[in-house]
Design a protein around this motif. Sequence first.
Motif, PDB file in Angstrom:
ATOM      1  N   TYR A   1       2.323 -12.241 -11.340  1.00 45.60           N
ATOM      2  CA  TYR A   1       2.164 -11.342 -12.219  1.00 45.60           C
ATOM      3  C   TYR A   1       1.920 -10.137 -12.489  1.00 45.60           C
ATOM      4  O   TYR A   1       2.162  -9.881 -10.601  1.00 45.60           O
ATOM      5  N   GLY A   2       1.636  -9.361 -12.950  1.00 47.31           N
ATOM      6  CA  GLY A   2       1.558  -7.783 -12.631  1.00 47.31           C
ATOM      7  C   GLY A   2       0.973  -7.222 -13.572  1.00 47.31           C
ATOM      8  O   GLY A   2       1.394  -7.686 -14.642  1.00 47.31           O
ATOM      9  N   VAL A   3       0.684  -5.800 -14.155  1.00 44.62           N
ATOM     10  CA  VAL A   3      -0.289  -5.291 -14.550  1.00 44.62           C
ATOM     11  C   VAL A   3       0.353  -3.703 -14.677  1.00 44.62           C
ATOM     12  O   VAL A   3       0.169  -3.525 -13.121  1.00 44.62           O
ATOM     13  N   CYS A   4       0.454  -3.669 -15.697  1.00 47.30           N
ATOM     14  CA  CYS A   4       1.688  -1.758 -15.976  1.00 47.30           C
ATOM     15  C   CYS A   4       0.474  -1.707 -16.397  1.00 47.30           C
ATOM     16  O   CYS A   4       0.111  -1.099 -17.781  1.00 47.30           O
ATOM     17  N   LEU A   5       0.087   0.323 -15.750  1.00 49.22           N
ATOM     18  CA  LEU A   5      -1.116   1.075 -16.090  1.00 49.22           C
ATOM     19  C   LEU A   5       0.013   2.750 -15.711  1.00 49.22           C
ATOM     20  O   LEU A   5       1.081   2.196 -15.253  1.00 49.22           O
ATOM     21  N   LEU A   6      -0.499   3.602 -16.789  1.00 46.94           N
ATOM     22  CA  LEU A   6       0.103   5.196 -16.707  1.00 46.94           C
ATOM     23  C   LEU A   6       0.343   5.439 -15.398  1.00 46.94           C
ATOM     24  O   LEU A   6       1.393   6.102 -15.480  1.00 46.94           O
ATOM     25  N   ASP A   7      -0.549   4.910 -14.953  1.00 51.67           N
ATOM     26  CA  ASP A   7      -0.509   5.767 -13.113  1.00 51.67           C
ATOM     27  C   ASP A   7      -0.513   4.712 -11.829  1.00 51.67           C
ATOM     28  O   ASP A   7       0.082   5.626 -10.732  1.00 51.67           O
ATOM     29  N   ASP A   8      -0.231   3.446 -12.351  1.00 48.57           N
ATOM     30  CA  ASP A   8      -0.509   2.812 -11.421  1.00 48.57           C
ATOM     31  C   ASP A   8      -0.129   1.080 -11.502  1.00 48.57           C
ATOM     32  O   ASP A   8      -0.604   0.078 -12.912  1.00 48.57           O
ATOM     33  N   SER A   9       0.693   0.695 -11.802  1.00 52.18           N
ATOM     34  CA  SER A   9       2.223  -0.792 -12.348  1.00 52.18           C
ATOM     35  C   SER A   9       2.445  -0.847 -10.820  1.00 52.18           C
ATOM     36  O   SER A   9       3.305  -0.519  -9.702  1.00 52.18           O
ATOM     37  N   ALA A  10       2.543  -2.343 -10.905  1.00 48.20           N
ATOM     38  CA  ALA A  10       2.364  -3.375  -9.311  1.00 48.20           C
ATOM     39  C   ALA A  10       3.509  -4.063  -9.945  1.00 48.20           C
ATOM     40  O   ALA A  10       4.398  -4.431 -11.111  1.00 48.20           O
ATOM     41  N   ILE A  11       4.877  -3.704  -9.186  1.00 44.44           N
ATOM     42  CA  ILE A  11       6.069  -4.505  -8.712  1.00 44.44           C
ATOM     43  C   ILE A  11       6.427  -5.102  -7.629  1.00 44.44           C
ATOM     44  O   ILE A  11       5.855  -4.863  -6.374  1.00 44.44           O
ATOM     45  N   LEU A  12       6.934  -6.282  -8.001  1.00 46.10           N
ATOM     46  CA  LEU A  12       6.919  -7.425  -6.596  1.00 46.10           C
ATOM     47  C   LEU A  12       8.090  -8.573  -6.800  1.00 46.10           C
ATOM     48  O   LEU A  12       8.995  -8.884  -7.649  1.00 46.10           O
ATOM     49  N   ASP A  13       8.351  -8.619  -5.443  1.00 43.95           N
ATOM     50  CA  ASP A  13      10.189  -9.308  -5.484  1.00 43.95           C
ATOM     51  C   ASP A  13       9.610 -10.516  -5.264  1.00 43.95           C
ATOM     52  O   ASP A  13       8.697 -10.582  -3.950  1.00 43.95           O
TER      53      ASP A  13
END
Length: 200
Positions: free
Chosen positions: A164-176
């Motif tokens: 899982y990830g959380v998308c915030l305005l200035d800090d978004s997690a991206i995982l492969d």
Amino acid sequence: MAAMFTCCLGCCGDGGTGHIPLKEMPTVQLDTHHMGTDVVIVKSGRRICGTGGCLANAPLHQNKSYFEFKIQSTGVWGVGVATQKVNLSQVPMGRDINSLVLRHDGSIYHNNEEKNRLPANSLPQEGDIVGITYDHVELNLYLNGKNMHCPASGIRGTVYPVVYGVCLLDDSAILDCQFSDFYHTAPQGFEKILFEQQIF
């Protein structure tokens, strides 16, 4: 006798070449049928963006499974295992009996209880590879191929890899996700996830 031989070859189903086409095995990837409502899956089912979680399309049936996640962009994220009953739109995971996850802060949660924690100097950073082994009892974590020696257990039933990830305005997690062709060698006795028909 020659007529019988010709007949046998002609009955093989492909004009007599003797080759029987094999069914291609599916690829383990993130399952767009089991993901949160605000999740985006790209890179052929290997990358998660957005807010929420996603299960892989194959359960962990074999005795010892290994898979990896590469942190492409840091932020709020989690990786581990979960049942199909987990709420994939509710993050962070690990708050109920349906998920056992490593969170971005190094804590490992299951049923809203911290089960273990990575050493403070070993928190995953951007570009790091988190490896996970699971043997139906215990989940173990590896950081860039090194065993972190912080096992966790407690989840029951059929589980799937979850991210899982959380998308915030200035800090978004991206995982492969890496379910084969690993960055690091799987620990001894562990192997890539196999679909049930591949096990038997």
